[in-house]
Structures are given as C-alpha cells and as structure tokens.
Design a protein around this motif. Structure first.
Motif, PDB file in Angstrom:
ATOM      1  N   THR A  16      20.482 -24.117 -24.486  1.00 46.97           N
ATOM      2  CA  THR A  16      20.881 -22.720 -24.604  1.00 46.97           C
ATOM      3  C   THR A  16      22.382 -22.546 -24.527  1.00 46.97           C
ATOM      4  OG1 THR A  16      20.807 -22.268 -22.246  1.00 46.97           O
ATOM      5  CG2 THR A  16      18.739 -22.036 -23.478  1.00 46.97           C
ATOM      6  N   GLY A  17      23.079 -23.491 -23.951  1.00 43.35           N
ATOM      7  CA  GLY A  17      24.507 -23.355 -23.758  1.00 43.35           C
ATOM      8  C   GLY A  17      24.864 -22.550 -22.527  1.00 43.35           C
ATOM      9  N   ARG A  18      23.860 -21.990 -21.870  1.00 39.51           N
ATOM     10  CA  ARG A  18      24.112 -21.218 -20.653  1.00 39.51           C
ATOM     11  C   ARG A  18      23.747 -22.018 -19.416  1.00 39.51           C
ATOM     12  NH1 ARG A  18      21.609 -16.950 -23.700  1.00 39.51           N
ATOM     13  NH2 ARG A  18      19.678 -17.462 -22.650  1.00 39.51           N
ATOM     14  N   THR A  49      25.300 -35.174 -29.820  1.00 35.84           N
ATOM     15  CA  THR A  49      25.915 -34.374 -30.865  1.00 35.84           C
ATOM     16  C   THR A  49      26.804 -33.324 -30.228  1.00 35.84           C
ATOM     17  OG1 THR A  49      24.069 -32.840 -30.899  1.00 35.84           O
ATOM     18  CG2 THR A  49      23.970 -34.678 -32.448  1.00 35.84           C
ATOM     19  N   VAL A  50      27.747 -32.804 -31.013  1.00 31.68           N
ATOM     20  CA  VAL A  50      28.579 -31.691 -30.574  1.00 31.68           C
ATOM     21  C   VAL A  50      28.297 -30.521 -31.499  1.00 31.68           C
ATOM     22  CG1 VAL A  50      30.911 -30.869 -30.146  1.00 31.68           C
ATOM     23  CG2 VAL A  50      30.337 -33.277 -29.725  1.00 31.68           C
ATOM     24  N   ARG A  51      27.861 -29.408 -30.924  1.00 29.61           N
ATOM     25  CA  ARG A  51      27.535 -28.226 -31.698  1.00 29.61           C
ATOM     26  C   ARG A  51      28.777 -27.362 -31.892  1.00 29.61           C
ATOM     27  NH1 ARG A  51      21.914 -27.845 -32.219  1.00 29.61           N
ATOM     28  NH2 ARG A  51      21.397 -30.032 -32.366  1.00 29.61           N
ATOM     29  N   PRO A  52      28.743 -26.462 -32.885  1.00 32.16           N
ATOM     30  CA  PRO A  52      29.859 -25.519 -33.055  1.00 32.16           C
ATOM     31  C   PRO A  52      30.137 -24.783 -31.746  1.00 32.16           C
ATOM     32  CG  PRO A  52      28.348 -25.369 -34.907  1.00 32.16           C
ATOM     33  CD  PRO A  52      27.719 -26.326 -33.907  1.00 32.16           C
ATOM     34  N   LEU A  57      25.486 -31.916 -26.653  1.00 28.18           N
ATOM     35  CA  LEU A  57      24.039 -32.015 -26.425  1.00 28.18           C
ATOM     36  C   LEU A  57      23.647 -33.472 -26.344  1.00 28.18           C
ATOM     37  CD1 LEU A  57      22.548 -29.328 -28.849  1.00 28.18           C
ATOM     38  CD2 LEU A  57      22.837 -29.184 -26.380  1.00 28.18           C
ATOM     39  N   CYS A  58      22.832 -33.780 -25.335  1.00 26.23           N
ATOM     40  CA  CYS A  58      22.316 -35.127 -25.208  1.00 26.23           C
ATOM     41  C   CYS A  58      21.243 -35.345 -26.270  1.00 26.23           C
ATOM     42  CB  CYS A  58      21.745 -35.343 -23.796  1.00 26.23           C
ATOM     43  SG  CYS A  58      20.228 -34.450 -23.459  1.00 26.23           S
ATOM     44  N   PRO A  59      20.840 -36.580 -26.498  1.00 30.67           N
ATOM     45  CA  PRO A  59      19.864 -36.859 -27.561  1.00 30.67           C
ATOM     46  C   PRO A  59      18.582 -36.053 -27.407  1.00 30.67           C
ATOM     47  CG  PRO A  59      20.848 -38.896 -26.794  1.00 30.67           C
ATOM     48  CD  PRO A  59      21.359 -37.810 -25.895  1.00 30.67           C
ATOM     49  N   ARG A  60      18.113 -35.874 -26.172  1.00 29.78           N
ATOM     50  CA  ARG A  60      16.869 -35.135 -25.956  1.00 29.78           C
ATOM     51  C   ARG A  60      17.019 -33.675 -26.369  1.00 29.78           C
ATOM     52  NH1 ARG A  60      12.752 -35.519 -21.287  1.00 29.78           N
ATOM     53  NH2 ARG A  60      13.799 -37.513 -21.002  1.00 29.78           N
ATOM     54  N   CYS A  61      18.115 -33.025 -25.960  1.00 32.69           N
ATOM     55  CA  CYS A  61      18.318 -31.611 -26.296  1.00 32.69           C
ATOM     56  C   CYS A  61      18.601 -31.458 -27.779  1.00 32.69           C
ATOM     57  CB  CYS A  61      19.456 -31.026 -25.477  1.00 32.69           C
ATOM     58  SG  CYS A  61      19.070 -30.873 -23.728  1.00 32.69           S
ATOM     59  N   ALA A  62      19.293 -32.405 -28.369  1.00 31.38           N
ATOM     60  CA  ALA A  62      19.607 -32.316 -29.800  1.00 31.38           C
ATOM     61  C   ALA A  62      18.322 -32.316 -30.617  1.00 31.38           C
ATOM     62  CB  ALA A  62      20.502 -33.481 -30.205  1.00 31.38           C
TER      63      ALA A  62
END
Ligand code: ZN
Length: 65
Positions: A16-18, A49-52, A57-62
């Motif tokens: 969520t980024g929060r 990964t890096v989101r905008p 994000l770790c592999p699981r969240c990605a």
C-alpha cells in the motif's frame, strides 16, 4: 575511534505504501554495496522492484500488486 559505514538498507514499503511490509523484509546487500543505488541493484537480482514515487517492494509484495 573509527566509524565504519554500515551501508544502506532498503526496506520494503509494502503493497500500500502506507504500511511497512508484513514481512519487514530488507534487501540482502552484498558486502561491497555501500550506496542506495548499489543496494537496489543487489535487490533487483533477488526480484525487488522500485515503483513510481520511489517505493521499494520486496519480491513477495511485487507479486501481490
Ligand atoms: Zn514486502
């Protein structure tokens, strides 16, 4: 007294980024990696990964987004 750099730790920002990642994951940085750029390069090898906006994000969240 000598101060040693501990390097940079990139923590997962969660889907969520929060909230922090439930797993509270962090990139396994190579011993030679000292900067955020280097550590992120390490993470990409493991599926990070890096989101905008700069969220990491770790592999699981990605996978879950
Ligand atoms: Zn995560």
């Amino acid at each position: 007294m000598t101060v040693h750099s501990l390097g940079v730790e990139i923590a997962c920002d969660g889907p969520t980024g929060r909230d922090d990642c439930p797993d509270n994951a962090a990139v396994r940085a190579a011993i030679t990696s000292r900067t955020a750029r280097q550590v992120r390069a390490d993470g990409r090898r493991d599926g990070w990964t890096v989101r905008p906006g700069g969220r990491d994000l770790c592999p699981r969240c990605a996978k879950s987004t």
